[in-house]
Design an enzyme around this catalytic site. Structure first.
Site, PDB file in Angstrom:
ATOM      1  N   GLU A 172      -8.462   5.078  -0.804  1.00 42.50           N
ATOM      2  CA  GLU A 172      -7.321   4.548  -0.044  1.00 42.50           C
ATOM      3  C   GLU A 172      -6.808   3.238  -0.644  1.00 42.50           C
ATOM      4  O   GLU A 172      -5.601   3.020  -0.758  1.00 42.50           O
ATOM      5  CB  GLU A 172      -7.759   4.331   1.398  1.00 42.50           C
ATOM      6  N   LYS A 212     -17.172   8.279   3.922  1.00 46.20           N
ATOM      7  CA  LYS A 212     -16.085   7.503   4.527  1.00 46.20           C
ATOM      8  C   LYS A 212     -15.837   6.223   3.722  1.00 46.20           C
ATOM      9  O   LYS A 212     -14.688   5.801   3.535  1.00 46.20           O
ATOM     10  CB  LYS A 212     -16.427   7.155   5.975  1.00 46.20           C
TER      11      LYS A 212
END
Length: 516
Positions: free
Chosen positions: A203, A196
């Protein structure tokens, strides 16, 4: 097979902020009864109000202001199941210390916060003697996906994860083409939170690239928001950026106008119409105020693991620099750097827009390469044995970096490879795509630089491709200077065993200037 809902009956959600509240509503909709506790009474009251208005819930939502009563409410099942949705670091440790006396063997804690994977591993070791499983689970997609189905990356004790996986598969986002859930067992220890963390690093590179492209269209070509929204919609409809979440929401943002009522709490209210985007200041503060740790941890880890990831790094530094606007205003007055100007060299706007599209895609693909290479190196070093193809699978829906074309490019290769691919650029299809779009990226960077536009991610990507695929680097001169002042030693070109040779100290030193 045991019904995933009846197996646990009730889940305890710790934290009723944006993410925790949306998870609570989603869990209740699936049929679980939900106990909610938050350190702030008003947050509990708010979620109870939301739950009262929900019409599709199969389970009930109960709020608690006393944490001991909250924990005891979970005793309806043989094993207690928690979902933590609170700020990383001390808050999670504080809550754990409060509930620890009431935990028993077999209980499971899903930590859905953006936590550092080393802290996750510490808590796993702390709870292991009690027989309690702490699962570090990345929850990707923000609060909207938390409500409708996020991408999930659980890591920790495999047996505990397999016990809860049927429930997580019900909750997770589903790949729109295959229907497969975007959740899988990632690996032991902190592997889930690590994946993550890297997702958030990728991102960052993509976010920077998108905002750079938006500015080139708006300030460089002088296009109105609606037109840019149309362009993003077109990009998102087919080709290399089909079904790309950041492009899709970018289209929505460009078209969102103010209204006389505004949103549900009055933000964006205006009788004069206009765009909500014009209300947004150019500063990202989540990295400066300490509420977001994952991009910073990603960059630190790339350095520690010796993986070049400049697109991710510059995306992070761009955000950091943007955060202190007061400081930037003062520096701007001192430096007098020209503001972005129209791209006068562009004669054919349609042609430039297509060139920009390809440059954005190239930067996106480079971001994936960099992030996946960190995961691959970490998996080998930590003994996690992460299935890289499954990482792509869980990123196909529900998360911020979903990008269908890149997923289709990467997943078959990564899923079928028997050994870990530590350099994604060595995959033939990836190398071909980067090569095919290199010139477009180069043209955009050159024209944007000429017009003084802000292009940190795209320019970093251009240089990355040049030096990661270069065989005549000027670091030859750097190595000589380091040998001059520090006797760092060097290898010689064309010498077997030295060229290319191992990543190790060189075999030769020259006394450039006698020290004796």
């Amino acid at each position: 097979m045991t019904d995933p809902i009846s197996k646990f009956k009730r889940i305890g959600v710790v934290g009723a902020g944006n993410m925790g509240s949306m998870m609570t509503l989603a869990f209740a909709e699936l049929g679980l009864d939900v106990s909610v506790w938050d350190v702030k009474k008003e947050n509990v009251d708010q979620i109870l109000g939301y739950a009262k208005g929900a019409k599709t819930s199969k389970g009930k939502v109960d709020g608690f202001y006393d944490i001991n009563k909250f924990v005891k409410s979970l005793d309806v099942a043989p094993r207690k199941l928690f979902m933590f949705s609170i700020t990383h670091g001390n808050p999670a440790d504080s809550v754990l210390s409060m509930i620890k006396p009431d935990l028993k063997r077999g209980d499971i804690i899903l930590d859905g916060g953006n936590e550092n994977y080393r802290r996750t591993e510490r808590r796993q070791r702390e709870l292991e003697p009690l027989g309690v499983s702490w699962i570090g689970m990345g929850v990707s997609g923000g609060y909207q996906s938390a409500r409708r189905g996020p991408s999930l990356s659980p890591g920790g004790d495999r047996k505990a994860i397999e016990d809860v996986l049927p429930f997580l598969e019900m909750y997770a986002a589903k790949d729109r083409r295959t229907g497969l859930p975007c959740v899988t067992y990632i690996g032991p220890g902190g592997a889930g939170h690590f994946v993550k963390m890297i997702h958030n690093g990728i991102e960052g590179g993509m976010l920077s690239t998108v905002c750079e492209a938006w500015a080139l269209l708006n300030q460089g070509l002088g296009l109105q928001y609606e037109k840019i929204g149309d362009i993003f919609e077109e990009w998102n409809s087919h080709g290399e950026m089909k079904e790309t979440y950041l492009i899709q929401i970018g289209s929505d943002i460009c078209r969102t106008k103010k209204t006389p009522k505004g949103d549900y709490h009055g933000e964006g209210k205006s009788e004069a119409n206009g765009y909500v985007l014009d209300d947004v200041l150019d500063k990202v503060v989540q990295d400066d105020d300490g509420t977001e740790g994952t991009p910073f941890w990603t960059i630190m880890d790339t350095a520690a693991r010796h993986v070049a990831a400049p697109t991710l790094a510059t995306g992070h530094y761009f955000r950091v620099a943007s955060g202190n606007r007061e400081e930037r205003i003062k520096v701007a007055q001192k430096l007098g750097i020209p503001k972005p100007s129209p791209l006068s060299a562009v004669k054919d706007k349609a042609k430039f827009i297509e060139t920009l599209r390809r440059a954005v895609y190239c930067s996106f693909l480079a971001s994936f390469c960099q992030g996946l290479e960190v995961i691959a190196n970490a998996s080998d070093a930590e003994g996690w044995n992460i299935d890289m193809g499954k990482c792509i699978q869980i990123w196909r829906a529900g998360c911020i970096i979903q990008e269908e074309y890149i997923a289709d490019l990467l997943q078959p290769v990564l899923s079928n490879c028997k050994t870990t691919i530590r350099n994604i650029k060595q995959i033939d299809g990836v190398a071909a795509e980067l090569h095919r779009n290199y010139d477009s990226l180069k043209q955009v960077v050159m024209m944007a630089t000429e017009g003084d536009h802000y292009i940190p991610a795209m320019s970093a990507t251009l240089e990355y491709l040049k030096y990661c695929g270069g065989t005549m680097l000027p670091t030859k001169f750097m190595e000589a200077e380091m040998d001059f002042f520090g006797a760092h030693a060097y290898d010689k070109p064309g010498v077997p065993g030295e060229d290319p040779g191992k990543v190790a100290k060189g075999a030769h030193h020259y006394e450039w200037r006698p020290a004796m």
